[in-house]
Design a protein around this motif. Sequence first.
Motif, PDB file in Angstrom:
ATOM      1  N   UNK A 154     -16.975  -9.999  -6.992  1.00 14.44           N
ATOM      2  CA  UNK A 154     -17.481  -9.245  -6.730  1.00 14.44           C
ATOM      3  C   UNK A 154     -16.913  -8.454  -8.285  1.00 14.44           C
ATOM      4  N   UNK A 155     -18.223  -7.300  -8.735  1.00 21.44           N
ATOM      5  CA  UNK A 155     -17.427  -6.638 -10.000  1.00 21.44           C
ATOM      6  C   UNK A 155     -16.497  -5.768  -9.432  1.00 21.44           C
ATOM      7  N   UNK A 156     -15.783  -5.287 -10.304  1.00 16.76           N
ATOM      8  CA  UNK A 156     -15.012  -4.222  -9.681  1.00 16.76           C
ATOM      9  C   UNK A 156     -15.205  -2.838 -11.684  1.00 16.76           C
ATOM     10  N   UNK A 157     -15.959  -1.913 -10.970  1.00 19.11           N
ATOM     11  CA  UNK A 157     -16.190  -1.230 -12.391  1.00 19.11           C
ATOM     12  C   UNK A 157     -14.612  -0.433 -12.970  1.00 19.11           C
ATOM     13  N   UNK A 158     -14.827  -0.214 -14.353  1.00 19.27           N
ATOM     14  CA  UNK A 158     -13.863   0.559 -15.201  1.00 19.27           C
ATOM     15  C   UNK A 158     -13.799   2.157 -14.652  1.00 19.27           C
ATOM     16  N   UNK A 159     -14.499   2.659 -13.982  1.00 14.45           N
ATOM     17  CA  UNK A 159     -14.885   3.996 -13.851  1.00 14.45           C
ATOM     18  C   UNK A 159     -13.571   4.393 -12.678  1.00 14.45           C
ATOM     19  N   UNK A 160     -13.124   3.623 -11.796  1.00 12.23           N
ATOM     20  CA  UNK A 160     -12.750   3.340 -10.497  1.00 12.23           C
ATOM     21  C   UNK A 160     -11.377   2.948 -11.158  1.00 12.23           C
ATOM     22  N   UNK A 161     -10.709   2.622 -12.432  1.00  8.79           N
ATOM     23  CA  UNK A 161      -8.768   2.571 -13.057  1.00  8.79           C
ATOM     24  C   UNK A 161      -9.498   3.951 -14.300  1.00  8.79           C
ATOM     25  N   UNK A 162     -10.029   5.286 -13.713  1.00  7.06           N
ATOM     26  CA  UNK A 162      -9.695   5.779 -14.646  1.00  7.06           C
ATOM     27  C   UNK A 162      -9.646   7.370 -13.859  1.00  7.06           C
ATOM     28  N   UNK A 163      -8.670   8.241 -13.601  1.00  5.27           N
ATOM     29  CA  UNK A 163      -8.208   9.214 -13.207  1.00  5.27           C
ATOM     30  C   UNK A 163      -9.185  10.151 -13.709  1.00  5.27           C
ATOM     31  N   UNK A 164      -9.502  11.135 -12.285  1.00  3.02           N
ATOM     32  CA  UNK A 164     -10.309  11.999 -12.622  1.00  3.02           C
ATOM     33  C   UNK A 164      -9.388  13.235 -13.004  1.00  3.02           C
ATOM     34  N   UNK A 186       1.208  -1.314   0.044  1.00  5.52           N
ATOM     35  CA  UNK A 186       0.177   0.162   0.153  1.00  5.52           C
ATOM     36  C   UNK A 186       0.390   1.440  -0.103  1.00  5.52           C
ATOM     37  N   UNK A 187       0.459   2.504  -0.931  1.00  5.51           N
ATOM     38  CA  UNK A 187       1.326   3.802  -0.424  1.00  5.51           C
ATOM     39  C   UNK A 187      -0.015   4.745  -1.462  1.00  5.51           C
ATOM     40  N   UNK A 188       0.195   5.324  -1.878  1.00  4.91           N
ATOM     41  CA  UNK A 188      -0.841   6.267  -2.444  1.00  4.91           C
ATOM     42  C   UNK A 188      -1.979   5.864  -3.583  1.00  4.91           C
ATOM     43  N   UNK A 189      -3.065   5.935  -3.054  1.00  4.94           N
ATOM     44  CA  UNK A 189      -4.050   5.970  -3.923  1.00  4.94           C
ATOM     45  C   UNK A 189      -4.818   6.679  -4.420  1.00  4.94           C
ATOM     46  N   UNK A 190      -4.860   6.840  -6.639  1.00  5.91           N
ATOM     47  CA  UNK A 190      -5.343   7.719  -7.094  1.00  5.91           C
ATOM     48  C   UNK A 190      -7.116   7.464  -7.366  1.00  5.91           C
ATOM     49  N   UNK A 191      -7.318   9.193  -6.852  1.00  2.00           N
ATOM     50  CA  UNK A 191      -8.538   9.079  -6.915  1.00  2.00           C
ATOM     51  C   UNK A 191      -9.157   9.105  -8.241  1.00  2.00           C
ATOM     52  N   UNK A 192     -10.415   8.347  -8.809  1.00  2.00           N
ATOM     53  CA  UNK A 192     -11.218   8.245  -9.616  1.00  2.00           C
ATOM     54  C   UNK A 192     -12.615   8.542 -10.181  1.00  2.00           C
ATOM     55  N   UNK A 193     -12.583   8.689 -11.552  1.00  2.60           N
ATOM     56  CA  UNK A 193     -14.057   8.629 -12.102  1.00  2.60           C
ATOM     57  C   UNK A 193     -15.041   7.985 -10.572  1.00  2.60           C
ATOM     58  N   UNK A 194     -14.872   7.015 -10.180  1.00  2.00           N
ATOM     59  CA  UNK A 194     -15.642   6.128  -8.705  1.00  2.00           C
ATOM     60  C   UNK A 194     -14.269   5.903  -8.090  1.00  2.00           C
ATOM     61  N   UNK A 195     -14.885   5.823  -6.509  1.00  2.00           N
ATOM     62  CA  UNK A 195     -14.189   6.193  -5.354  1.00  2.00           C
ATOM     63  C   UNK A 195     -14.935   4.719  -4.541  1.00  2.00           C
ATOM     64  N   UNK A 196     -14.505   3.220  -4.925  1.00  2.00           N
ATOM     65  CA  UNK A 196     -15.135   2.635  -4.597  1.00  2.00           C
ATOM     66  C   UNK A 196     -14.317   1.854  -2.722  1.00  2.00           C
ATOM     67  N   UNK A 197     -15.865   1.683  -2.369  1.00  2.00           N
ATOM     68  CA  UNK A 197     -15.540   1.554  -0.546  1.00  2.00           C
ATOM     69  C   UNK A 197     -16.284   0.227  -0.146  1.00  2.00           C
ATOM     70  N   UNK A 198     -15.298  -0.033   1.155  1.00  2.00           N
ATOM     71  CA  UNK A 198     -15.437  -1.687   1.679  1.00  2.00           C
ATOM     72  C   UNK A 198     -17.199  -2.000   0.968  1.00  2.00           C
ATOM     73  N   UNK A 199     -18.182  -1.179   1.409  1.00  2.00           N
ATOM     74  CA  UNK A 199     -19.457  -1.364   0.861  1.00  2.00           C
ATOM     75  C   UNK A 199     -19.966  -2.684  -0.181  1.00  2.00           C
ATOM     76  N   UNK A 200     -18.810  -1.937  -1.723  1.00  2.00           N
ATOM     77  CA  UNK A 200     -19.130  -2.555  -2.391  1.00  2.00           C
ATOM     78  C   UNK A 200     -19.163  -4.199  -2.620  1.00  2.00           C
ATOM     79  N   UNK A 201     -17.780  -4.115  -2.375  1.00  2.00           N
ATOM     80  CA  UNK A 201     -17.397  -5.809  -2.650  1.00  2.00           C
ATOM     81  C   UNK A 201     -18.124  -6.675  -1.553  1.00  2.00           C
ATOM     82  N   UNK A 202     -18.156  -5.674  -0.392  1.00  2.00           N
ATOM     83  CA  UNK A 202     -19.107  -6.558   0.806  1.00  2.00           C
ATOM     84  C   UNK A 202     -20.559  -6.823   0.424  1.00  2.00           C
TER      85      UNK A 202
END
Length: 769
Positions: A364-374, A296-312
């Motif tokens: 669980x599914x992973x959205x494309x938007x969390x892979x695109x820098x804001x 773990x180090x930097x986590x870049x903010x994307x078009x979508x910001x996944x929280x624990x609630x999404x996979x859970x």
Amino acid sequence: MKIKKESYQVVVCGGGLAGFCAAVAAARQGAKTVLIHDRPVFGGNASSEIRVTPHGAAAFHAYGRETGIISELLIEERARNHEHIGENGRTNSISDMVMYDMAVRTDHLTFYLNTSVLHVEKSDDRTIKSIKANVANAETELHIEGDIFIDCTGDAIVADKAGCEWRWGSEGFDEFREPHAPAEESSDTMGNSIHFRAVDMGRPVPFEAPEWAVKHENPDYFYKQGRHFYDLESGFWWIEIGVPWNTIYDNETIRHELTRHTLGIWDWMKNKDPEIKQKAANYALDWIGQVPGKRESRRVIGQYFMTEHDPANNVIFPDEVAFGGWFIDLHTPGGLLAPTAEPASAEGYPETSEYARKSYCGPYGIPFRMLVAKDVDNLMMAGRNVSVTHAALGTVRVMATTALMGQAVGVGAAIALEKRIAVHDIYKEAIHDVQQTLLRDGCFLPNIQNEDKSDLARLAQVSASSSALVYGAGPETEDKTYGLRNEKEKTRRANLAEPLTHRRGQWIAIGSGNMDSLSVCLSNSTKEEQTVKAILLEVNHIWDYRTEPGQPLAEAELIVPANSQGVWVDWPLQLAHNRKDGYVRLDLDTNPNVEWHSAGTVIPGHTAAFDMGEGRMRRYMQDGGTLSFKVSPPQESYRPEQVISGVTRPHQSTNIWRSDPNQPLAQWLALKWESPQTISEVHLTFPGHLLREIHNYAPLYRDPQCPKQYDVQAWINDVWVTVARKEGNYHRLQKHILDQPVTTSQIRIVVEATNGDASAAIYEVRCYA
């Protein structure tokens, strides 16, 4: 200093599994691509320099293995590699060379190893123009321009230098109310690790630690704080340090401290540990890593910001492009310096504790938007630097999952270039194309299936020379799957009968219009007759873990005679159902006086789970199935039309054709159209390498379920003509581009030999003009 100026369409920085898959995916789609990596070998944490073996969803979910480019790599690695694979420390140079070989053979791909990104130049506030990088030991500076950039550096070096917003450490509970979040936000991160490898010399080998190594005297540090010695030859993930140091800027300090601790731990094992020093007497250190693996180090903010609630909560995203299934695995800040190891380990890995229940998730599914820098219009990312909270990172950070993200952004970049759209607009304008391309290239998406209008196979009628039936299996059943379990596990599971201390369920694939009866193999060692409640439930798919997914289809009390061992207890059902495909789940409720026997084989596509509490089940044992059962009439669960179901693994049904194992090979599967079709490509997806993680596959392994030798034939002038042939196959996905297009009303695949299984089997056939 030599300066080289080059221009590419896609620039990928970081050659771990995420970056490597991104670069190969983009290049395979025809984009001119360059891959820049700061180490001498590809693989990142999975390389021979760091030696972490890739984890993913299959660690917790039967048939959860990641496919696509990562599957190609891992299948090839097992087929070539003579070494057993373990948890950590065993990755060797064969793995490196498998990746290097793929990179060399990939058209449109250029790569630079030993090359570090130094500078990012932007043409305006929201667009990266180029990067500058230094090639170590070559006195060369690269100036590389690009249309689209993909940051897979782990530390988000490109995103940081481009001015993107990023997060570090843990969000506080109040921000998103995540169950795993600490009460207050913190800059604490998970730590870095190094591993070691030891070899058995066959004779006692002394070891004396250097003076600067850490000294251990108290066994409680290991045995009461969750630091387990599960292997003498390699390990351990818990040799980890982060806090109080910064995992980026203090990386060299952390490396030195980890080395001190590794030598001290080995000293304890060899010279002091009361339980294992005799077992370790003949072992000698062979290798100690000197490149820390980061979590773990930097986590870049994307078009979508996944929280624990999404996979859970298994949130379904319309832009799903990957999937995960590792548990929410958050290591204790400080690692070796903390009072205990990672929480699950500190608990002793119980499967039904409060922590285990809240941490188990997926697939669980992973959205494309969390892979695109804001903040930058032409930047995407994949790996541990994606747009997630600290808690969500606990599950998405494992390497097999990040490899899927990499392939997704690589495909997305190529499609954005082809359609001349910005990466920010892919979600709105091209996500269906990205999803269908990923499926066509062997990936799996839990909530998306093949809808490719160009796939002619979807319009065909399908038939086969024969089809297997599901009768069930018992402890005495010979293993006909030839490779889903190793020999040791086959023997153990064939003799395994565990008490029903928890409710336990067995998935059974539906394939006919009725189910007249079910039977289960049970034991009762008491002197009194026992009763067990049996429940039959309709479930949505093999990962439908709801203990109560709906109203039962049927219920009964089964009577188990006193002093009985391995008796078959019948349940007359006379159940008619209106589903042609799908799953039901046979549950037996709690009775610790009764044991349910495991089957001696794995029935493909059939898995098992147990009640972990709070209305959820989790995979039973290490592979999920199969528990003993018999079904009458036998179910037609492997019909030939399954190959055009649009899904290439067991999910809502088995999704596979299997030939009758009692009939000799060759066996065939045919597609027939009402009118002639012009076909130039035939894509085939075969079984194997899905049930469990790579760790469970032997050296030089070729999955016995996979067809080894087959023909692709076309019906031309009233005879079958071979238009493609494959010998020596062991890969899951094969794409046959015909020497010349054929016009035909029928195509068939004739499987002449497998790698060991008695049945020919195919998950999917696609045909393209």
